[in-house]
Design a protein around this motif. Structure first.
Motif, mmCIF file in Angstrom:
data_model
loop_
_atom_site.group_PDB
_atom_site.id
_atom_site.type_symbol
_atom_site.label_atom_id
_atom_site.label_comp_id
_atom_site.label_asym_id
_atom_site.label_seq_id
_atom_site.Cartn_x
_atom_site.Cartn_y
_atom_site.Cartn_z
ATOM 1 N N GLY A 63 -6.461 13.506 52.622
ATOM 2 C CA GLY A 63 -5.796 14.468 53.496
ATOM 3 C C GLY A 63 -6.474 15.823 53.525
ATOM 4 O O GLY A 63 -6.263 16.604 54.466
ATOM 5 N N VAL A 64 -7.283 16.122 52.494
ATOM 6 C CA VAL A 64 -7.988 17.419 52.470
ATOM 7 C C VAL A 64 -9.494 17.200 52.624
ATOM 8 O O VAL A 64 -10.293 18.046 52.223
ATOM 9 C CB VAL A 64 -7.678 18.173 51.161
ATOM 10 N N SER A 65 -9.870 16.044 53.213
ATOM 11 C CA SER A 65 -11.285 15.707 53.412
ATOM 12 C C SER A 65 -11.546 15.413 54.881
ATOM 13 O O SER A 65 -10.629 15.125 55.643
ATOM 14 C CB SER A 65 -11.660 14.477 52.564
ATOM 15 N N TRP A 66 -12.806 15.487 55.260
ATOM 16 C CA TRP A 66 -13.194 15.196 56.636
ATOM 17 C C TRP A 66 -14.592 14.574 56.648
ATOM 18 O O TRP A 66 -15.361 14.717 55.706
ATOM 19 C CB TRP A 66 -13.165 16.470 57.488
ATOM 20 N N ARG A 67 -14.876 13.826 57.737
ATOM 21 C CA ARG A 67 -16.175 13.176 57.847
ATOM 22 C C ARG A 67 -17.277 14.209 58.031
ATOM 23 O O ARG A 67 -17.147 15.164 58.799
ATOM 24 C CB ARG A 67 -16.184 12.192 59.021
ATOM 25 N N ASN A 68 -18.395 13.952 57.351
ATOM 26 C CA ASN A 68 -19.545 14.846 57.449
ATOM 27 C C ASN A 68 -20.800 14.001 57.259
ATOM 28 O O ASN A 68 -21.015 13.426 56.186
ATOM 29 C CB ASN A 68 -19.472 15.940 56.381
ATOM 30 N N GLU A 69 -21.612 13.868 58.314
ATOM 31 C CA GLU A 69 -22.786 13.001 58.264
ATOM 32 C C GLU A 69 -23.773 13.393 57.176
ATOM 33 O O GLU A 69 -24.548 12.562 56.698
ATOM 34 C CB GLU A 69 -23.497 13.002 59.620
ATOM 35 N N SER A 70 -23.769 14.669 56.764
ATOM 36 C CA SER A 70 -24.732 15.121 55.762
ATOM 37 C C SER A 70 -24.179 15.026 54.338
ATOM 38 O O SER A 70 -24.887 15.330 53.381
ATOM 39 C CB SER A 70 -25.159 16.561 56.058
ATOM 40 N N ALA A 71 -22.911 14.638 54.202
ATOM 41 C CA ALA A 71 -22.325 14.505 52.863
ATOM 42 C C ALA A 71 -22.825 13.219 52.208
ATOM 43 O O ALA A 71 -23.377 12.331 52.862
ATOM 44 C CB ALA A 71 -20.811 14.500 52.961
ATOM 45 N N LYS A 72 -22.586 13.116 50.884
ATOM 46 C CA LYS A 72 -23.013 11.912 50.167
ATOM 47 C C LYS A 72 -22.035 10.762 50.434
ATOM 48 O O LYS A 72 -20.851 10.988 50.680
ATOM 49 C CB LYS A 72 -23.091 12.201 48.665
ATOM 50 N N PRO A 73 -22.531 9.514 50.372
ATOM 51 C CA PRO A 73 -21.649 8.369 50.611
ATOM 52 C C PRO A 73 -20.545 8.265 49.558
ATOM 53 O O PRO A 73 -20.760 8.602 48.389
ATOM 54 C CB PRO A 73 -22.595 7.164 50.523
ATOM 55 N N VAL A 74 -19.395 7.777 49.997
ATOM 56 C CA VAL A 74 -18.260 7.572 49.096
ATOM 57 C C VAL A 74 -18.434 6.234 48.380
ATOM 58 O O VAL A 74 -18.609 5.192 49.029
ATOM 59 C CB VAL A 74 -16.931 7.579 49.874
ATOM 60 N N ILE A 75 -18.419 6.260 47.055
ATOM 61 C CA ILE A 75 -18.579 5.030 46.270
ATOM 62 C C ILE A 75 -17.239 4.306 46.201
ATOM 63 O O ILE A 75 -16.219 4.869 45.804
ATOM 64 C CB ILE A 75 -19.087 5.351 44.853
ATOM 65 N N LEU A 76 -17.244 3.035 46.597
ATOM 66 C CA LEU A 76 -16.035 2.216 46.557
ATOM 67 C C LEU A 76 -15.898 1.501 45.223
ATOM 68 O O LEU A 76 -14.803 1.399 44.665
ATOM 69 C CB LEU A 76 -16.079 1.178 47.695
ATOM 70 N N LYS A 77 -17.049 1.016 44.688
ATOM 71 C CA LYS A 77 -16.987 0.202 43.474
ATOM 72 C C LYS A 77 -18.294 0.315 42.702
ATOM 73 O O LYS A 77 -19.376 0.339 43.295
ATOM 74 C CB LYS A 77 -16.734 -1.258 43.870
ATOM 75 N N ARG A 78 -18.163 0.379 41.375
ATOM 76 C CA ARG A 78 -19.332 0.330 40.490
ATOM 77 C C ARG A 78 -19.371 -1.050 39.843
ATOM 78 O O ARG A 78 -18.395 -1.481 39.234
ATOM 79 C CB ARG A 78 -19.240 1.412 39.410
ATOM 80 N N HIS A 79 -20.478 -1.742 40.009
ATOM 81 C CA HIS A 79 -20.583 -3.106 39.508
ATOM 82 C C HIS A 79 -21.032 -3.140 38.058
ATOM 83 O O HIS A 79 -21.642 -2.198 37.539
ATOM 84 C CB HIS A 79 -21.538 -3.914 40.381
ATOM 85 N N LYS A 80 -20.740 -4.253 37.407
ATOM 86 C CA LYS A 80 -21.093 -4.421 36.004
ATOM 87 C C LYS A 80 -22.612 -4.444 35.831
ATOM 88 O O LYS A 80 -23.354 -4.793 36.733
ATOM 89 C CB LYS A 80 -20.501 -5.729 35.469
#
Length: 787
Positions: free
Chosen positions: A651-668
């Motif tokens: 809710g306090v974030s917005w899309r920004n093409e120059s921002a870093k990718p959002v990590i969904l999952k860290r694998h083993k």
């Protein structure tokens, strides 16, 4: 050969309609009376010589206590010597002598009621009983009967003799009677152009279909019994032509002891009645019994022949007609378990649905036929079915339409598709195609499909029949069938591998990139995070923080406000406030749920606490923002479940093409990097001991795209992706579990002929001519100005 006698009878009966019905019925309704009356007169004439035997047998059966019509049926058929009978004491000859309209109507109705169940079913589907009051009221019934009994025609199989015992009018055999009936049906259809194509396929098209179906295996047909089926049989014309063609071609190859069994199903009551009557008129009682129909016999939802398999099948199913009612009868699109419409592809374990969109059921008829192919016979089964263009390409990969094409092509059943000329049908000028299918392809055809462009092979009609302005003359049919049998690549014939029509549909993902910042405005907007923000904001303006802290005390007032909005939104008054929110019942229930308000209030409180703790720093790495927010919540002793925490931070974030990718999952540890499929190796510098880890990024749904990769693509999906996608979106990846296989048949791609370019000399000459013309105009302009 259509004899002069048959032509005279047909014209006479056609004239009855004009002579007797003109002032009683509109022209388009003549068929409602003439066709059933023709059927009655023929049956009456056929049964005349066995009438006494039938009446005696009927009385004997009653004396024996056999009153059940089913128990009486076989003995009465035997007595009549036909597949039908009449147990009333009346004949049309006797009825013609009635002197009052009231007595005639009563006896005529008793006469109709005396027919065998199969004839009564025909009359019921003709709805002929509904015509009797009108005919009687207009004193037309007697006149109609007398005209059908006219001495000018003979509808009996027995000849009419003159006073000297010579044949005055020859008898009419079953085939000739059936031909007259079919021609009258055709003429009535042509009179009603708007309906003709719905129930009746032009005979020239049917002839082509049957030859495409039989020619490849004609030399292999041996004596025996062959089953023919039409799942949308209309008036039965296709079955009749198919039977005639099979007998003709097999006889040419020395097989004369052919036995045919015709099967059909038709939902339209009137056309079903015509079809069944036609079979009986031709003396084929078994075929008549194998025609099932009426409103309760929809082929898709009520298969009349679930366990039967057929040698030859053909149909012209309805195009663009909704089959939603059938879909619901089968359990709804997601719950259809009918084995005709569920298959398992090679290499897959889960069944796939062949159920198409409810707006068009034409391909469901094809799936129905495919389910009825013979697996064990030497010749297998052959199918010819007409479709419009949508069956070639409608439906995305994984859809019912695409799955039907896939099921046919991957099983190597599709032999050919023939594009017909435009304007071949009575009520539509659209493009149509004949699909030829078999589960016994010849060796030469295995693994390949033939496309034939026959759009230019037709003969103009002298007079249009509705939308039909051309026909397939014998020479045109010969040209198509020759191209089909030659099986060569030409300008009008393309031979293509099965894989040419298949493709992989891949989903291309790109990472979600977010910037984040706690500000008072963004945090306070979370008050309305549970949805229907406009309504919640209006309620907040009126009731304030009590919505979040003491909802129970104001719940009745909130309910009254929502009811007021509902009444106002539903009013037709001109001064209705346009700002009043229009809410669904589900939205109103949610607004009356105290927990949603409590949740939103908690989000605001936690958000304000984090604003105080972290300040209004802007983060261009959502992963770092999430980490710091989590640590701050731990320090402050604040708790939110995972879902609410995500709502707060997003809710306090917005899309920004120059921002870093959002990590969904860290694998083993040990997980292999697969960047083409979204598994990336990165340096984890935030942990106590920096290390390399494989991560999966969250996909941005707004950037999601799809690509079609041909099955014959050199290098396959990965090579296509490297060449066509990565140069333009280097952070993209393939969503592996979303890849689907589809099939479509693009006729235009293979037969498109670009217009010839003009030569440079022609273009240069036009430019020079334009220049000269322009110079003359300018000269006139300046000369006129000087004067």
């Amino acid at each position: 050969m259509y004899s002069a006698q048959q032509s005279r009878i047909e014209s006479f009966i056609w004239g009855i309609a004009d002579d007797v019905l003109r002032d009683v019925y509109v022209r388009g309704k003549y068929r409602d009376v003439i066709l059933p009356m023709l059927v009655l007169r023929r049956f009456d004439a056929v049964l005349e010589k066995t009438k006494d035997a039938v009446l005696k047998t009927h009385q004997d059966l009653k004396d024996m206590g056999l009153l059940d019509p089913e128990e009486q049926d076989f003995p009465l058929r035997e007595a009549a010597g036909e597949a039908f009978y009449n147990t009333s004491p009346f004949t049309l000859q006797k009825l013609s002598k009635r002197t009052t309209a009231q007595q005639l109507r009563s006896d005529f109705e008793a006469y109709l009621d005396g027919f065998s169940p199969n004839v009564k079913e025909i009359l019921d589907n003709f709805e002929f009983g509904n015509q009797i009051p009108k005919l009687s009221r207009n004193d037309t019934l007697g006149l109609l009967i007398n005209r059908f009994l006219s001495s000018e025609i003979n509808l009996s199989p027995e000849p009419v003799l003159d006073a000297y015992g010579r044949v005055r009018l020859p008898g009419l055999d079953n085939h000739a009677m059936g031909t007259i009936f079919e021609n009258l049906v055709r003429r009535f259809n042509e009179e009603n152009n708007e309906e003709a194509g719905e129930h009746w396929t032009p005979r020239d098209v049917v002839k082509l279909m049957t030859r495409l179906m039989f020619l490849p295996i004609a030399p292999k047909i041996k004596g025996g019994t062959y089953l023919l089926y039409d799942g949308a049989c209309g008036t039965g014309g296709m079955l009749t032509v198919a039977e005639e063609t099979l007998r003709e071609l097999s006889a040419e190859h020395g097989a004369t002891d052919i036995v045919t069994r015709l099967y059909g199903q038709e939902i339209n009551a009137e056309t079903y009645a015509i079809c069944k009557a036609d079979m009986l008129l031709k003396g084929d009682g078994d075929a008549a019994d194998n025609i099932k129909g009426g409103p309760e016999y929809s082929t898709l939802s009520n298969d009349a022949f679930p366990r039967q398999r057929f040698d030859f099948m053909l149909a012209n199913p309805p195009y663009g007609k909704s089959w939603k009612a059938d879909q619901e009868r089968l359990g709804g699109k997601a719950n259809i378990t009918d084995p005709r419409f569920n298959v398992t592809f090679d290499g897959e374990t889960a069944p796939s649905s062949l159920v198409t969109n409810s707006s068009d059921g034409q391909m469901m008829f094809l799936a129905n036929m495919i389910s009825k192919m013979k697996a064990g016979s030497p010749l297998g089964s052959r199918i010819a079915e007409i479709h419009n263009g949508s069956s070639l390409f409608t439906g995305d990969a994984g859809s019912g339409e695409s799955n039907i094409r896939r099921w046919i092509i991957e099983n190597d059943w599709l032999e050919a598709i023939v594009a017909l000329p435009l304007n071949m049908f009575y009520n539509t000028g659209i493009a149509t195609y004949i699909w030829v299918i078999t589960n016994r392809k010849s060796e030469a055809r295995k693994g390949r499909v033939q496309l034939i462009d026959a759009t230019g092979w037709s003969t103009p009609l002298r007079k249009n029949l509705g939308s039909k302005n051309c026909e397939l003359a014998p020479a045109d049919i010969e040209r198509v069938t020759q191209a089909f049998q030659d099986f060569k690549d030409t300008e009008q014939s393309k031979i293509l591998p099965n894989e040419e029509f298949g493709y992989w549909k891949i989903t291309v993902e790109r990472p979600l990139r977010l910037s984040s910042q706690f500000t008072k405005e963004r945090v306070e907007a979370l008050r309305f995070a549970s949805g229907e923000a406009e309504a919640r904001e209006l309620l907040y303006e009126k009731f304030g923080d009590d919505l979040f802290t003491d909802f129970a005390s104001i719940s009745n007032q909130v309910r009254e406000q929502l009811e007021l909005w509902a009444r106002t939104a539903g009013s037709d008054e001109d001064d209705v406030n346009a700002d009043v929110p229009v809410l669904k019942d589900s939205a109103r229930k949610k607004l009356l749920n105290a927990k949603t308000w409590e949740r939103d209030g908690q989000l605001v409180n936690v958000g304000l606490a984090l604003l105080s703790e972290l300040g209004d720093q802007t983060f261009h790495d959502y992963n770092e923002f999430d980490r710091q927010a989590g640590e701050a919540m731990g320090r402050l002793g604040l708790k939110l479940n995972a879902t609410d925490r995500k709502v707060l931070l997003r809710g306090v974030s917005w899309r920004n093409e120059s921002a870093k990718p959002v990590i969904l999952k860290r694998h083993k540890a040990g997980t292999a990097e697969r960047p083409l499929y979204g598994l990336y190796e990165i340096e984890d510098t935030k942990s106590a001991k920096p290390q390399t880890v494989v991560v999966e990024y969250e996909a941005d749904s707004d950037l999601r795209d799809t690509e079609q990769v041909p099955l014959l693509e050199p290098g396959g999906i990965e090579e296509f992706f490297r060449r066509e996608v990565l140069p333009y979106a280097e952070d993209a990846w393939i969503k592996e579990n979303a890849t689907k296989k589809g099939y479509e048949i693009n006729f235009a791609r293979h037969f498109y002929k670009p217009p010839a370019l003009r030569s440079l000399e022609e273009i240069r000459a036009d430019i020079v001519a334009l220049e000269k013309e322009t110079e003359g105009l300018l000269g006139d302009l300046f000369t006129g100005g000087a004067q």
